[in-house]
Design a protein around this motif. Sequence first.
Motif, short mmCIF file in Angstrom:
data_model
loop_
_atom_site.label_atom_id
_atom_site.label_comp_id
_atom_site.label_asym_id
_atom_site.label_seq_id
_atom_site.Cartn_x
_atom_site.Cartn_y
_atom_site.Cartn_z
N SER A 150 0.86 -1.19 0.00
CA SER A 150 0.00 0.00 0.00
C SER A 150 0.89 1.24 0.00
N ALA A 151 0.71 2.08 -1.04
CA ALA A 151 1.57 3.27 -1.17
C ALA A 151 1.44 4.18 0.05
N LYS A 152 0.21 4.37 0.53
CA LYS A 152 0.01 5.31 1.63
C LYS A 152 0.65 4.79 2.93
N GLU A 153 0.49 3.51 3.19
CA GLU A 153 1.09 2.94 4.41
C GLU A 153 2.61 3.06 4.36
N LEU A 154 3.16 2.74 3.19
CA LEU A 154 4.61 2.79 3.05
C LEU A 154 5.12 4.24 3.11
N CYS A 155 4.31 5.16 2.61
CA CYS A 155 4.68 6.57 2.65
C CYS A 155 4.93 7.00 4.09
N LYS A 156 4.02 6.62 5.00
CA LYS A 156 4.16 7.03 6.41
C LYS A 156 5.41 6.42 7.01
N LYS A 157 5.65 5.17 6.68
CA LYS A 157 6.81 4.46 7.24
C LYS A 157 8.14 5.07 6.74
N VAL A 158 8.17 5.35 5.43
CA VAL A 158 9.40 5.90 4.84
C VAL A 158 9.63 7.32 5.37
N ALA A 159 8.54 8.10 5.42
CA ALA A 159 8.68 9.49 5.90
C ALA A 159 9.21 9.51 7.33
N LYS A 160 8.66 8.66 8.19
CA LYS A 160 9.09 8.62 9.59
C LYS A 160 10.59 8.27 9.65
N SER A 161 10.97 7.28 8.89
CA SER A 161 12.36 6.84 8.92
C SER A 161 13.32 7.93 8.41
N VAL A 162 12.91 8.63 7.35
CA VAL A 162 13.80 9.67 6.79
C VAL A 162 13.88 10.86 7.76
N PHE A 163 12.73 11.31 8.28
CA PHE A 163 12.76 12.42 9.24
C PHE A 163 13.62 12.04 10.45
N GLU A 164 13.45 10.82 10.95
CA GLU A 164 14.22 10.40 12.14
C GLU A 164 15.71 10.36 11.85
N THR A 165 16.06 9.87 10.66
CA THR A 165 17.49 9.77 10.31
C THR A 165 18.11 11.17 10.23
N ILE A 166 17.39 12.09 9.56
CA ILE A 166 17.92 13.46 9.42
C ILE A 166 18.05 14.11 10.80
N GLU A 167 17.05 13.92 11.65
CA GLU A 167 17.10 14.50 13.00
C GLU A 167 18.23 13.89 13.83
N ALA A 168 18.36 12.56 13.75
CA ALA A 168 19.36 11.87 14.57
C ALA A 168 20.77 12.39 14.27
N HIS A 169 20.99 12.78 13.02
CA HIS A 169 22.33 13.27 12.62
C HIS A 169 22.36 14.80 12.50
N LYS A 170 21.32 15.45 12.98
CA LYS A 170 21.22 16.93 12.94
C LYS A 170 21.52 17.48 11.54
N SER A 171 21.00 16.82 10.54
CA SER A 171 21.14 17.22 9.13
C SER A 171 22.59 17.21 8.62
N GLN A 172 23.48 16.60 9.38
CA GLN A 172 24.89 16.57 8.96
C GLN A 172 25.31 15.15 8.62
N LEU A 173 26.26 15.04 7.72
CA LEU A 173 26.82 13.73 7.42
C LEU A 173 27.86 13.42 8.52
N THR A 174 27.34 12.96 9.65
CA THR A 174 28.22 12.67 10.79
C THR A 174 29.12 11.47 10.47
N LYS A 175 30.08 11.26 11.34
CA LYS A 175 31.00 10.13 11.15
C LYS A 175 30.22 8.81 11.05
N GLU A 176 29.22 8.67 11.94
CA GLU A 176 28.43 7.42 11.96
C GLU A 176 27.61 7.28 10.67
N ALA A 177 27.03 8.41 10.21
CA ALA A 177 26.23 8.35 8.98
C ALA A 177 27.13 7.99 7.80
N LEU A 178 28.30 8.61 7.77
CA LEU A 178 29.25 8.34 6.68
C LEU A 178 29.67 6.88 6.68
#
Length: 232
Positions: A150-178
């Motif tokens: 389901s596109a809508k269900e997956l949209c929520k899941k992907v959006a949550k994951s992307v927002f969380e990833t960006i927040e966790a690294h404070k929008s920076q390519l941190t050492k861990e992200a790299l």
Amino acid sequence: MINLINLEKTESTNTYAKALLKSGEPLRPFTVVFAREQTKGRGRLKRTWESKKGDSLCMSLILSDTANPSITLLSALGVHKALREFYPMLQIKWPNDIIADNKKLCGILTEGTESGTVVGIGINLNQTEFCDEISRKATSLKLLTSNTYSAKELCKKVAKSVFETIEAHKSQLTKEALEEYTSLCANLGKEVLWQDKKGIAQGISPDGSLIVKTQEGEEEIRFGEVFVNGIY
Ligand code: BT5
């Protein structure tokens, strides 16, 4: 948490999201534009993105950050995290493709405006065939797993994951992200071709560039398309 703007049909969720940002209308945090049907999907460098109602996920996240390569790479990490639960053997083709079995499952288009950044994500969900131009390079979650999504269900899941990833690294390519990006990157150790040059991809630099060893020495590719021998 997610503020979903749910459209039945639009030309491009990125275009819609950019217009929203430009309008100056106050936007709730974690806003995502989702469309069941997209009629003029865009890729990078004026290329087109093919999608079909019911078979594709077309979505755009709105961020207050200014656009920079870290956002694209962090978004790829977030999409990877959300999708690997369905198919674990996913990789990232620098900078913006999620691939499986050397084929493209998802593309990401990051676009900046004066008031923020739009991260457009296109994921092939339920297609079992593609148009001639991309039939050899595209795959879908259905082709990989035999399940329907389901596109809508997956949209929520992907959006949550992307927002969380960006927040966790404070929008920076941190050492861990790299480190994580490097471990998932399909280019590394392979021959890559770009413009009229070729070399072996060695790594990702802290600013998100692809480091390539050529006969003349080391070069950093900041953006653009690279062809990876054996992929596309
Ligand atoms: C991308 O560009 O991969 C970014 C695609 C972003 C699409 C999303 S959908 C929601 C949002 N709204 C938009 O209008 N766009 C975003 P690029 O790296 O330039 O790759 C484009 C190339 O991928 C095309 O020239 C085709 O060769 C190929 N392609 C097009 N549609 C595809 C598909 N569905 N699956 C796999 N490959 C595709």
